[in-house]
Design an enzyme around this catalytic site. Sequence first.
Site, short mmCIF file in Angstrom:
data_model
loop_
_atom_site.label_atom_id
_atom_site.label_comp_id
_atom_site.label_asym_id
_atom_site.label_seq_id
_atom_site.Cartn_x
_atom_site.Cartn_y
_atom_site.Cartn_z
N GLU A 1 14.92 57.06 56.09
CA GLU A 1 16.10 57.90 55.89
C GLU A 1 15.84 59.26 56.55
O GLU A 1 14.69 59.71 56.64
CB GLU A 1 16.33 58.07 54.38
CG GLU A 1 17.50 58.96 54.04
CD GLU A 1 17.91 58.88 52.56
OE1 GLU A 1 17.26 58.14 51.79
OE2 GLU A 1 18.89 59.55 52.20
N ASN B 1 21.11 58.34 50.54
CA ASN B 1 22.12 59.35 50.17
C ASN B 1 22.57 60.14 51.39
O ASN B 1 23.72 60.59 51.47
CB ASN B 1 21.54 60.30 49.12
CG ASN B 1 21.21 59.59 47.82
OD1 ASN B 1 21.72 58.50 47.54
ND2 ASN B 1 20.35 60.19 47.02
N ASN C 1 26.19 53.53 50.82
CA ASN C 1 24.96 53.58 50.03
C ASN C 1 25.26 54.08 48.62
O ASN C 1 25.91 55.12 48.45
CB ASN C 1 23.97 54.55 50.68
CG ASN C 1 22.71 54.73 49.85
OD1 ASN C 1 21.89 53.82 49.76
ND2 ASN C 1 22.56 55.89 49.23
N GLU C 2 24.80 53.34 47.64
CA GLU C 2 24.85 53.76 46.22
C GLU C 2 26.16 54.47 45.87
O GLU C 2 26.15 55.57 45.28
CB GLU C 2 23.65 54.64 45.89
CG GLU C 2 22.35 53.90 45.99
CD GLU C 2 21.13 54.63 45.43
OE1 GLU C 2 21.23 55.83 45.13
OE2 GLU C 2 20.08 53.98 45.28
N GLU D 1 16.52 48.65 48.40
CA GLU D 1 15.62 49.76 48.05
C GLU D 1 14.78 49.31 46.86
O GLU D 1 15.34 49.02 45.79
CB GLU D 1 16.39 51.04 47.70
CG GLU D 1 17.05 51.70 48.89
CD GLU D 1 17.66 53.07 48.57
OE1 GLU D 1 17.12 53.79 47.71
OE2 GLU D 1 18.67 53.40 49.21
O1 AHR Z 1 15.08 56.40 48.74
C1 AHR Z 1 15.46 57.64 48.21
C2 AHR Z 1 16.87 57.63 47.68
O2 AHR Z 1 16.96 56.75 46.60
C3 AHR Z 1 17.94 57.12 48.61
O3 AHR Z 1 18.42 58.11 49.45
C4 AHR Z 1 19.01 56.67 47.68
O4 AHR Z 1 19.76 55.62 48.21
C5 AHR Z 1 18.27 56.29 46.42
O5 AHR Z 1 18.81 56.90 45.30
#
Ligand code: AHR
Length: 497
Positions: free
Chosen positions: A27, A72, A172-173, A291
């Site tokens: 990331e 994120n 993502n999330e 993840e």
């Molecule tokens: O991997 C760190 C963070 O964890 C990522 O940005 C997010 O997707 C998750 O909450």
Amino acid sequence: MKKATYHIEKDFKISEVDRRLYSSFIEHLGRAVYTGIYEKDHETADEQGFRRDVIELVKELNIALVRYPGGNFVSGYNWTDGIGPVENRPRRLDLAWRSIETNEIGIDEFVDWAKKANTQVMLAVNLGTGTPQEAGYLVEYCNHPSGTYWSDMRIKNGHKEPHGIKVWCLGNEMDGPWQICHLEAHEYGRKALETAKIMKWVDPTIELVACGSSSSNMPTFPEWDRIVLEHLYDHVDYISLHRYYQNYGDDVDFLASFVDMDMFIKTICATADYVKALKRSKKTMMLSFDEWNIWYQTNVKLKEWEIAPEILEDRYSLLDALAFSGLACILLNNADRVKIACLAQLVNVIAPILTQKGGGVIRQTIYYPFRDVSTYGRGIALKPVIKAPIIETKSYGEVPTICSAVTYDEESGFITVFALNIDSEPVEVNFDVRSFGKVELKEHIVLNGDDLDAINTFEDPYRVCPRKERVKEGMYDTFSIVLPKLSWNVIRMKVKC
Ligand code: AHR
């Protein structure tokens, strides 16, 4: 000595292991990219500024896909900031991690890096501030051969051949209130559906991953997953799962984290299968555990508006590596449904590989169990049938002290047993492999030690690393091996031809 029995049955097949079970994640966060994979003034930097010393360690991990660019971060990322001449790229505030993003590295450079590291990119699109159309343009930029605005732009930027990115994450999330432009499940379902349609119209060969729950601890789990799948079932190929574990002070509970991960996977399968029934669908939804790791989330301290700040740089102990290894076994034991799994992350940020700016690179403790499974966990995952001693845990009740997975690679004739012993005593395991005839014991790799808090440092980089135990010579259909107390074990045997 405590005893266990272990039957390895040739016909107890779970599934062929998908290579993408050994994927990872980079990331734009902290020092993952800048001073992690990329440091143009470093003595090992190549012509593009990528650190060759890091590439070598990444290669050793045999990683199939690397998820990029977040996380994120992606929910506020405008991918066009990262293309074209570097000097024209804007500096932006990254609101997810409160850092400054220079955009020196973007999609084109990352694809180049991935090639050098013998891996491929799994790309996430921005479904926070981003629109369905921008996601479609990104697919066009990456995968369309030529003759359109965005594909010709890629060519102009130096990449004549399409990047050919196969697997894409729809955001993502998005269930997390921390996410930039977080959505409710039905809102995400609608937005992701329209985005999926556009992306697949641009390139029908791509595979899509819908955002599932960002943790089994979320109050919206598993309703989020049900609602999202009711919208997206026919349009996506995978639903994602994210889960991080940490030691809250009870070592045994921490080591038994694999129980929780297994329950999480089973619950998502059940939820997906419910939607399958509801829709009278013939398709079975597969899982992308995109993840997973050990992460001391309670220690996170962000820094304000720095470039490549030193954040989320967890130092992993032997105990962490042991807890981690149990999670790796669970992924293999669910190989019939989990087709993609990304160790989050890869370099510096909650990572198996740690660099020093202008200095060296080391393997953290978790590097080793990951390398073991990604190297030897090939072929068919078989169901391990084990009778092991039981231990009482606070969070999960009674838990077997051995967490294991086993694979059989027909091509090489190797059976590999992966086994975590969370017992504070050694356990003698009696193996029965009669369904294979006789096998020759080839090696027994052990990761253990007297100090569970030991970590690898730049001064002492091999403080925690695996060693080889002697194995009995000869051909056997039953044999015993002692799993040392609190240890990770890889036992390899070759089937007699
Ligand atoms: O991997 C760190 C963070 O964890 C990522 O940005 C997010 O997707 C998750 O909450």
